[in-house]
Enzyme design. Structure first.
Site, PDB file in Angstrom:
ATOM      1  N   TYR A  52      36.621 -21.291  28.225  1.00  0.00           N
ATOM      2  CA  TYR A  52      36.132 -19.931  28.479  1.00  0.00           C
ATOM      3  C   TYR A  52      36.590 -19.456  29.870  1.00  0.00           C
ATOM      4  CZ  TYR A  52      32.917 -16.001  29.154  1.00  0.00           C
ATOM      5  OH  TYR A  52      32.390 -14.749  29.410  1.00  0.00           O
ATOM      6  N   LYS A  92      39.079 -16.181  30.820  1.00  0.00           N
ATOM      7  CA  LYS A  92      38.690 -15.053  31.674  1.00  0.00           C
ATOM      8  C   LYS A  92      39.561 -14.986  32.937  1.00  0.00           C
ATOM      9  CE  LYS A  92      35.454 -13.252  29.117  1.00  0.00           C
ATOM     10  NZ  LYS A  92      35.599 -11.887  28.570  1.00  0.00           N
TER      11      LYS A  92
HETATM   12  N1  LIG Z   1      26.502 -11.602  29.085  1.00  0.00           N
HETATM   13  C1  LIG Z   1      27.019 -12.248  30.106  1.00  0.00           C
HETATM   14  O1  LIG Z   1      26.328 -12.968  30.867  1.00  0.00           O
HETATM   15  C2  LIG Z   1      28.484 -12.120  30.418  1.00  0.00           C
HETATM   16  C3  LIG Z   1      28.944 -12.631  31.640  1.00  0.00           C
HETATM   17  C4  LIG Z   1      30.284 -12.510  31.958  1.00  0.00           C
HETATM   18  C5  LIG Z   1      31.153 -11.886  31.084  1.00  0.00           C
HETATM   19  N2  LIG Z   1      30.684 -11.403  29.915  1.00  0.00           N
HETATM   20  C6  LIG Z   1      31.663 -10.747  29.036  1.00  0.00           C
HETATM   21  O2  LIG Z   1      31.203  -9.457  28.709  1.00  0.00           O
HETATM   22  C7  LIG Z   1      31.764  -9.071  27.452  1.00  0.00           C
HETATM   23  C8  LIG Z   1      30.664  -8.495  26.599  1.00  0.00           C
HETATM   24  O3  LIG Z   1      29.709  -9.513  26.336  1.00  0.00           O
HETATM   25  P1  LIG Z   1      28.164  -9.200  26.111  1.00  0.00           P
HETATM   26  O4  LIG Z   1      27.405 -10.063  27.038  1.00  0.00           O
HETATM   27  O5  LIG Z   1      27.914  -7.746  26.086  1.00  0.00           O
HETATM   28  O6  LIG Z   1      27.943  -9.849  24.670  1.00  0.00           O
HETATM   29  P2  LIG Z   1      27.928  -9.237  23.204  1.00  0.00           P
HETATM   30  O7  LIG Z   1      27.925 -10.435  22.309  1.00  0.00           O
HETATM   31  O8  LIG Z   1      26.868  -8.222  23.068  1.00  0.00           O
HETATM   32  O9  LIG Z   1      29.334  -8.477  23.108  1.00  0.00           O
HETATM   33  C9  LIG Z   1      30.509  -9.050  22.657  1.00  0.00           C
HETATM   34  C10 LIG Z   1      30.941  -8.246  21.450  1.00  0.00           C
HETATM   35  O10 LIG Z   1      32.268  -8.639  21.100  1.00  0.00           O
HETATM   36  C11 LIG Z   1      32.337  -8.619  19.692  1.00  0.00           C
HETATM   37  N3  LIG Z   1      33.439  -9.441  19.232  1.00  0.00           N
HETATM   38  C12 LIG Z   1      33.514 -10.794  19.206  1.00  0.00           C
HETATM   39  N4  LIG Z   1      34.693 -11.183  18.690  1.00  0.00           N
HETATM   40  C13 LIG Z   1      35.380 -10.047  18.398  1.00  0.00           C
HETATM   41  C14 LIG Z   1      36.657  -9.797  17.825  1.00  0.00           C
HETATM   42  N5  LIG Z   1      37.466 -10.799  17.456  1.00  0.00           N
HETATM   43  N6  LIG Z   1      37.041  -8.512  17.651  1.00  0.00           N
HETATM   44  C15 LIG Z   1      36.216  -7.488  18.002  1.00  0.00           C
HETATM   45  N7  LIG Z   1      34.998  -7.665  18.531  1.00  0.00           N
HETATM   46  C16 LIG Z   1      34.586  -8.938  18.733  1.00  0.00           C
HETATM   47  C17 LIG Z   1      30.976  -9.154  19.233  1.00  0.00           C
HETATM   48  O11 LIG Z   1      30.694  -8.831  17.883  1.00  0.00           O
HETATM   49  C18 LIG Z   1      30.037  -8.501  20.231  1.00  0.00           C
HETATM   50  O12 LIG Z   1      29.497  -7.276  19.763  1.00  0.00           O
HETATM   51  C19 LIG Z   1      32.423 -10.340  26.866  1.00  0.00           C
HETATM   52  O13 LIG Z   1      33.821 -10.233  27.040  1.00  0.00           O
HETATM   53  C20 LIG Z   1      31.870 -11.459  27.720  1.00  0.00           C
HETATM   54  O14 LIG Z   1      32.780 -12.533  27.842  1.00  0.00           O
HETATM   55  C21 LIG Z   1      29.364 -11.495  29.553  1.00  0.00           C
END
Ligand SMILES: NC(=O)c1ccc[n+]([C@@H]2O[C@H](COP(=O)([O-])OP(=O)(O)OC[C@H]3O[C@@H](n4cnc5c(N)ncnc54)[C@H](O)[C@@H]3O)[C@@H](O)[C@H]2O)c1
Length: 278
Positions: A183, A187
């Site tokens: 992961y 990123k």
């Molecule tokens: N929540 C955290 O703590 C956190 C921290 C750092 C980075 N992020 C990043 O933020 C972004 C959003 O995450 P989030 O926390 O809102 O979670 P989330 O699970 O709500 O959002 C991720 C979305 O991506 C969609 N998805 C997954 N695979 C996919 C694909 N192949 N094609 C299209 N859509 C797809 C999922 O269905 C989901 O709705 C991600 O890239 C994640 O890596 C999140």
């Protein structure tokens, strides 16, 4: 028209007269919050996508109910498929004529293992969405943006903007964490991609930045009670000692897309309560 008059007119209008585009917009995470934030800020044309058609539909319905004037194009699909990505960007340009503010949020968690325990399939899965998917999406967005005229800035002092892209990376693209190598690397790749695209497309009037969120309270990390217990210590070691909320990341994305960020290029902005201070 005097400059003062034109500035007054501009200030009464939205900062987002163009078209917004958000991936990973379903559910209750960062993408969903970003889609709502654009419409709340006066953007009336918005394209959203996610692999989950049911929750994508809920996001579209909830925006339409609150903002009946918003035009929404919501199409479900997999951003790791170049056919889907190219076809959806084509539909967006056909419907709205252009795309201006792209926030690439779609992502998946890694397997939660160290490298020697991670299978090739697990490694490929996380990179297919987080890195390849971000590259495919931003590549198609850049191609579409390069074909369009720039939009004027919100004030006359700044250059017009042909488009702005914000890739959602992670603080884990900057620092390491146990059992997260695949992961973290996916990123880190998003941050490196952002920097190189920022250099290549500056001359076209396009800005490319990324956000590195810290621990944000979304279903991504909070699906199970044990997930919450495992993640809390990582939030509590940050100086602000709390998890962030999706709307706090959305606000940063809107700033980076707006012409108020007209001189911000190739930046990896941490939104993490001070977890990474360097
Ligand atoms: N929540 C955290 O703590 C956190 C921290 C750092 C980075 N992020 C990043 O933020 C972004 C959003 O995450 P989030 O926390 O809102 O979670 P989330 O699970 O709500 O959002 C991720 C979305 O991506 C969609 N998805 C997954 N695979 C996919 C694909 N192949 N094609 C299209 N859509 C797809 C999922 O269905 C989901 O709705 C991600 O890239 C994640 O890596 C999140």
């Amino acid at each position: 028209m005097s400059k003062r008059k034109s500035d007054e007119m501009a200030s009464s209008e939205t900062m987002f007269p163009g078209v917004a585009f958000i991936t990973g917009a379903a559910g209750s995470g960062i993408g969903n919050a970003t889609a709502h934030a654009f419409v709340e800020a006066g953007c009336t044309r918005i394209a959203i996508t996610d692999i989950n058609p049911t929750t994508l539909d809920s996001t579209a319905k909830s925006i339409s109910e609150k903002y009946p004037n918003a035009q929404i194009l919501a199409v479900a699909g997999d951003i790791s498929s170049s056919d889907f990505v190219d076809s959806f960007i084509g539909q967006v340009v056909e419907k709205f004529g252009r795309l201006d503010y792209c926030v690439n949020c779609a992502g998946v968690l890694g397997p939660g293992k160290d490298s020697t325990s991670t299978s090739l399939e697990e490694f490929d899965k996380v990179n297919a969405v987080n890195y390849r998917g971000c590259w495919l999406t931003s590549r198609a967005q850049l191609k579409a943006m390069m074909r369009q005229d720039p939009l004027p800035s919100h004030d006359a002092r700044r250059p017009a903007q042909r488009g702005a892209i914000v890739n959602i990376a992670s603080q884990l693209g900057i620092v390491g964490r146990p059992n997260a190598a695949a992961y973290c690397a996916s990123k880190g790749a998003v941050i490196a991609l952002t920097r190189s695209d920022a250099i290549d497309y500056s001359a076209h009037g396009i800005r490319v930045n990324c956000i590195c969120p810290g621990v944000i309270e979304t279903p991504f990390i909070m699906t199970k009670q044990e997930d919450r217990e495992a993640i809390l210590p990582f939030a509590e070691i940050a100086p602000m000692k709390r998890m962030g909320q999706p709307y706090e990341v959305a606000d940063a994305a809107l700033f980076l897309c707006s012409t108020k960020a007209s001189f911000v290029q190739g930046h990896a902005m941490t939104v993490d309560g001070g977890y990474v201070i360097n």
